[in-house]
Scaffold this active site. Structure first.
Site, PDB file in Angstrom:
ATOM      1  N   GLU A 191       0.855  -1.207   0.000  1.00 23.96           N
ATOM      2  CA  GLU A 191       0.000   0.000   0.000  1.00 23.96           C
ATOM      3  C   GLU A 191       0.884   1.248   0.000  1.00 23.96           C
ATOM      4  O   GLU A 191       2.093   1.180  -0.117  1.00 23.96           O
ATOM      5  CB  GLU A 191      -0.911   0.008   1.240  1.00 23.96           C
ATOM      6  CG  GLU A 191      -2.353  -0.424   0.976  1.00 23.96           C
ATOM      7  CD  GLU A 191      -3.161   0.640   0.234  1.00 23.96           C
ATOM      8  OE1 GLU A 191      -2.592   1.676  -0.163  1.00 23.96           O
ATOM      9  OE2 GLU A 191      -4.369   0.438   0.049  1.00 23.96           O
ATOM     10  N   ARG A 220      -6.860   1.787  13.068  1.00 25.95           N
ATOM     11  CA  ARG A 220      -5.538   2.205  12.597  1.00 25.95           C
ATOM     12  C   ARG A 220      -5.712   3.157  11.433  1.00 25.95           C
ATOM     13  O   ARG A 220      -6.763   3.181  10.772  1.00 25.95           O
ATOM     14  CB  ARG A 220      -4.697   1.008  12.159  1.00 25.95           C
ATOM     15  CG  ARG A 220      -5.240   0.270  10.937  1.00 25.95           C
ATOM     16  CD  ARG A 220      -4.241  -0.742  10.423  1.00 25.95           C
ATOM     17  NE  ARG A 220      -4.756  -1.562   9.334  1.00 25.95           N
ATOM     18  CZ  ARG A 220      -4.773  -1.205   8.053  1.00 25.95           C
ATOM     19  NH1 ARG A 220      -4.329  -0.008   7.683  1.00 25.95           N
ATOM     20  NH2 ARG A 220      -5.241  -2.025   7.125  1.00 25.95           N
ATOM     21  N   ASN A 237      -5.079   4.190   7.612  1.00 30.89           N
ATOM     22  CA  ASN A 237      -5.022   3.285   6.471  1.00 30.89           C
ATOM     23  C   ASN A 237      -4.436   3.913   5.215  1.00 30.89           C
ATOM     24  O   ASN A 237      -3.573   3.329   4.599  1.00 30.89           O
ATOM     25  CB  ASN A 237      -6.416   2.747   6.142  1.00 30.89           C
ATOM     26  CG  ASN A 237      -6.376   1.650   5.107  1.00 30.89           C
ATOM     27  OD1 ASN A 237      -5.583   0.728   5.226  1.00 30.89           O
ATOM     28  ND2 ASN A 237      -7.222   1.746   4.088  1.00 30.89           N
ATOM     29  N   ASN A 295     -10.420   4.619   2.214  1.00 34.09           N
ATOM     30  CA  ASN A 295      -9.358   4.495   1.217  1.00 34.09           C
ATOM     31  C   ASN A 295      -9.346   5.712   0.303  1.00 34.09           C
ATOM     32  O   ASN A 295     -10.170   6.591   0.389  1.00 34.09           O
ATOM     33  CB  ASN A 295      -9.532   3.207   0.406  1.00 34.09           C
ATOM     34  CG  ASN A 295      -8.581   2.117   0.850  1.00 34.09           C
ATOM     35  OD1 ASN A 295      -7.386   2.359   0.963  1.00 34.09           O
ATOM     36  ND2 ASN A 295      -9.106   0.938   1.127  1.00 34.09           N
ATOM     37  N   ASP A 318      -9.997   0.732  -4.014  1.00 34.54           N
ATOM     38  CA  ASP A 318      -8.974   0.855  -2.977  1.00 34.54           C
ATOM     39  C   ASP A 318      -8.210   2.161  -3.187  1.00 34.54           C
ATOM     40  O   ASP A 318      -8.823   3.216  -3.243  1.00 34.54           O
ATOM     41  CB  ASP A 318      -8.074  -0.388  -3.021  1.00 34.54           C
ATOM     42  CG  ASP A 318      -7.371  -0.669  -1.704  1.00 34.54           C
ATOM     43  OD1 ASP A 318      -6.886   0.275  -1.059  1.00 34.54           O
ATOM     44  OD2 ASP A 318      -7.286  -1.853  -1.315  1.00 34.54           O
TER      45      ASP A 318
END
Length: 294
Positions: A21, A104, A106, A157, A206
């Protein structure tokens, strides 16, 4: 529309990412950075010779953004941190969600005014179908102040910005939704507007980025592709990749014409390309990533 199959190259490495990522192209370092969130690694590839190295991180790391004064900001499980690479040093800035210890950070990007927009999501062991909608979109301004926007997200995202900086695109991957917001100079957002909706057969939207013409490029997890959408939301093209879990996309290189794509190997032990870093001949030119001014 028939998906295109242009030149797709897996970058040679002796390892694969569990959850690749957080792509960033740094002109300052002539290097591509990305993260392995679950592997707790920050990767760096020189574009001069494609030499690759990594740093082990103390927590899951979602993303990396350059600071204008030098160094970087990274998003770890416990919040925002300043990062220096040589010598290695992490300095805590703030935790945007102390009341949500199961979350968390991202994915994130900086806007044209030097603020960081970062999404959060649950960090849980149970199947994603059981995750709470505890994620949100946060803004870290240059003074270190944090504001919360667009709450009630499951898997935040993106984000991505239109080339003129007037529109912020953001995604809830769990719902297959891409929304857009008017982004004002003072850091406030206009109302959320639906932009794109995808069903599970298409994969989950995403990571995203915009090209110079305003096209929105989206990586599709469980969709084995990246796709470009015109500013009006119409599909322009799809590019197929040889592994399904595609996670992020960015433009790189001196003229921002090289496209790199991350993927995830988690749950795909028999797929030799799951978790690979790819380069695609996308036939488009990107926009330089902005830097954090704090």
């Amino acid at each position: 529309m028939t998906p295109e199959l242009p030149a797709v190259r897996a970058i040679p490495r002796d390892t694969r990412d569990i959850l690749g990522e957080g792509l960033l192209w740094s002109a300052r370092e002539n290097a591509l950075f990305w993260t392995d969130i679950l592997g707790r690694k920050l990767w760096r590839m020189s574009l001069a010779d494609e030499s690759i190295r990594h740093l082990d991180m103390p927590e899951a790391i979602g993303w990396i953004i350059e600071r204008a004064v030098g160094g970087f900001v990274v998003g770890l499980t416990s919040g925002f941190y300043r990062l220096d690479l040589d010598p290695f040093r992490l300095e805590f800035i703030a935790n945007p969600q102390p009341e949500r210890p199961g979350n968390r950070l991202n994915d994130a990007k900086a806007d044209a005014r030097g603020r960081i927009w970062a999404g959060s999501m649950p960090f849980a062991d149970q199947p994603a179908t059981n995750w709470p909608a505890s994620g949100a979109l946060y803004c870290l301004d240059a003074s270190g102040g944090i504001t919360r926007h667009d709450d009630g997200i499951t898997i935040a995202n993106g984000p991505a910005f239109s080339p003129d900086g007037a529109v912020l695109y953001h995604t809830d991957s769990r719902l297959g939704q891409v929304s857009k917001f008017a982004l004002h100079a003072d850091g406030t957002l206009g109302p959320r507007e639906p932009h794109l909706q995808f069903d599970t057969a298409q994969g989950s939207p995403d990571g995203m980025t915009c090209d110079r013409e305003g096209g929105l490029w989206i990586a599709f997890y469980a969709g084995a592709k990246v796709a470009r959408f015109n500013p009006d939301g119409s599909l322009d093209r799809e590019i197929v990749l040889p592994t399904p879990q595609i996670t992020n996309v960015c433009f790189a290189g001196e003229d921002l014409s090289r496209m790199f794509v991350t993927s995830a190997g988690d749950g795909l032990p028999d797929d030799p390309l799951a978790g690979a870093l790819f380069e695609i001949d996308a036939g488009a030119t990107g926009v330089m990533a902005h830097q954090y001014l704090g």
